[in-house]
Design an enzyme around this catalytic site. Sequence first.
Site, PDB file in Angstrom:
ATOM      1  N   ASP A  67       5.928  -3.962   2.477  1.00 17.74           N
ATOM      2  CA  ASP A  67       7.126  -4.349   1.737  1.00 17.74           C
ATOM      3  C   ASP A  67       7.392  -5.846   1.868  1.00 17.74           C
ATOM      4  OD1 ASP A  67       7.797  -4.293   4.411  1.00 17.74           O
ATOM      5  OD2 ASP A  67       9.404  -2.838   4.216  1.00 17.74           O
ATOM      6  N   ASN A 136      19.250   2.931   8.638  1.00 16.71           N
ATOM      7  CA  ASN A 136      19.698   3.928   7.658  1.00 16.71           C
ATOM      8  C   ASN A 136      18.605   4.969   7.376  1.00 16.71           C
ATOM      9  OD1 ASN A 136      17.841   2.430   6.325  1.00 16.71           O
ATOM     10  ND2 ASN A 136      19.153   1.791   4.627  1.00 16.71           N
ATOM     11  N   HIS A 138      15.488   4.218   6.499  1.00 17.29           N
ATOM     12  CA  HIS A 138      14.476   3.814   5.511  1.00 17.29           C
ATOM     13  C   HIS A 138      13.086   3.651   6.144  1.00 17.29           C
ATOM     14  CE1 HIS A 138      15.224  -0.872   5.913  1.00 17.29           C
ATOM     15  NE2 HIS A 138      14.397  -0.438   6.847  1.00 17.29           N
ATOM     16  N   GLU A 143      14.830   3.249   0.476  1.00 19.78           N
ATOM     17  CA  GLU A 143      16.189   3.424   0.947  1.00 19.78           C
ATOM     18  C   GLU A 143      16.652   4.872   0.736  1.00 19.78           C
ATOM     19  OE1 GLU A 143      16.963   1.042   2.732  1.00 19.78           O
ATOM     20  OE2 GLU A 143      17.675  -0.740   1.688  1.00 19.78           O
TER      21      GLU A 143
HETATM   22  C1  F6R Z   1       9.316  -3.821   7.778  1.00 19.17           C
HETATM   23  C2  F6R Z   1       9.806  -2.534   7.278  1.00 19.17           C
HETATM   24  C3  F6R Z   1      11.110  -1.979   7.691  1.00 19.17           C
HETATM   25  C4  F6R Z   1      11.240  -1.898   9.223  1.00 19.17           C
HETATM   26  C5  F6R Z   1      12.540  -1.225   9.627  1.00 19.17           C
HETATM   27  C6  F6R Z   1      12.755  -1.283  11.125  1.00 19.17           C
HETATM   28  O1  F6R Z   1       8.090  -4.132   7.152  1.00 19.17           O
HETATM   29  O2  F6R Z   1       9.144  -1.934   6.492  1.00 19.17           O
HETATM   30  O3  F6R Z   1      11.253  -0.705   7.137  1.00 19.17           O
HETATM   31  O4  F6R Z   1      10.160  -1.178   9.741  1.00 19.17           O
HETATM   32  O5  F6R Z   1      13.625  -1.821   9.000  1.00 19.17           O
HETATM   33  O6  F6R Z   1      12.906  -2.622  11.518  1.00 19.17           O
HETATM   34  P1  F6R Z   1      12.828  -3.047  13.044  1.00 19.17           P
HETATM   35  O7  F6R Z   1      11.492  -2.692  13.522  1.00 19.17           O
HETATM   36  O8  F6R Z   1      13.071  -4.540  13.041  1.00 19.17           O
HETATM   37  O9  F6R Z   1      13.909  -2.284  13.741  1.00 19.17           O
END
Ligand code: F6R
Length: 243
Positions: A67, A136, A138, A143
């Site tokens: 992403d 959340n 995701h 989302e």
């Molecule tokens: C990043 C991604 C996001 C993160 C998620 C958790 O490439 O795809 O979905 O994996 O937001 O973020 P952290 O690891 O910073 O808690």
Amino acid sequence: MSLQIFPDYSSLSLHVAETIVMHLKQEPESVLCLAAGDTPRLAYTQFVQAVRRERMDISKCTFVGLDEWIGIPPGNEGSCHYFLKNNLFQPLSISPDQVHLFNALTKDVRGECAKMDAVIRDKGGIDFMLVGVGMNGHIGFNEPGVSITHYSHVVDLDETTQSVGQKYFKESTKLLKGITLGLQHLLESRKVIVMASGGKKAGIMQKALEGPVTTAVPASIIRQHPHGFTMLDQDAAALLTTV
Ligand code: F6R
């Protein structure tokens, strides 16, 4: 899906790093999709160390992006591009030919999605996916409420993602849209690891693993994957009642 719980962040990270190493030893020509974010940071450091220590040849694998924040340039320290370059591609001297990331500055986002889907299709699909979980629920930028049938798509980021995402940036940054692989990519990947650590993820991991399987909590979809693994540290698993 199989669930593994480790005593702390470093033992969890070491296991994830060893899992990537083992996978690449068995299938050096793999297509890998590795998330950015805080969760896998230490695992990537340990993975890089292992590749160097064992003098592994990883010149045959391909990396596809999970992403990116739309409108954020690759040189911005908060971008996924910057994170992956600094934590993986540069330290491992990965050739640019091996890497396919979303161009978040494109004027043609639909074309960018189609391009990524075509790369993945042409390479025979994703072999190994490692994803984190948002506050959340995701996965990537899928989302809550996303369609399970989507491949790459552009999303309006929800409020939680917009505010939690600030942690990656030096200054307050508008994060309105994202571009992401879809849950269909996750379901079609040959192996998927969902990784989460820390007490702040305990609530969402309880919902993902013990609530209904629903796109309202995208991480719960891992339970439908026949080769899905959820790897948590003790803190992220603290609210699970069935383990
Ligand atoms: C990043 C991604 C996001 C993160 C998620 C958790 O490439 O795809 O979905 O994996 O937001 O973020 P952290 O690891 O910073 O808690």
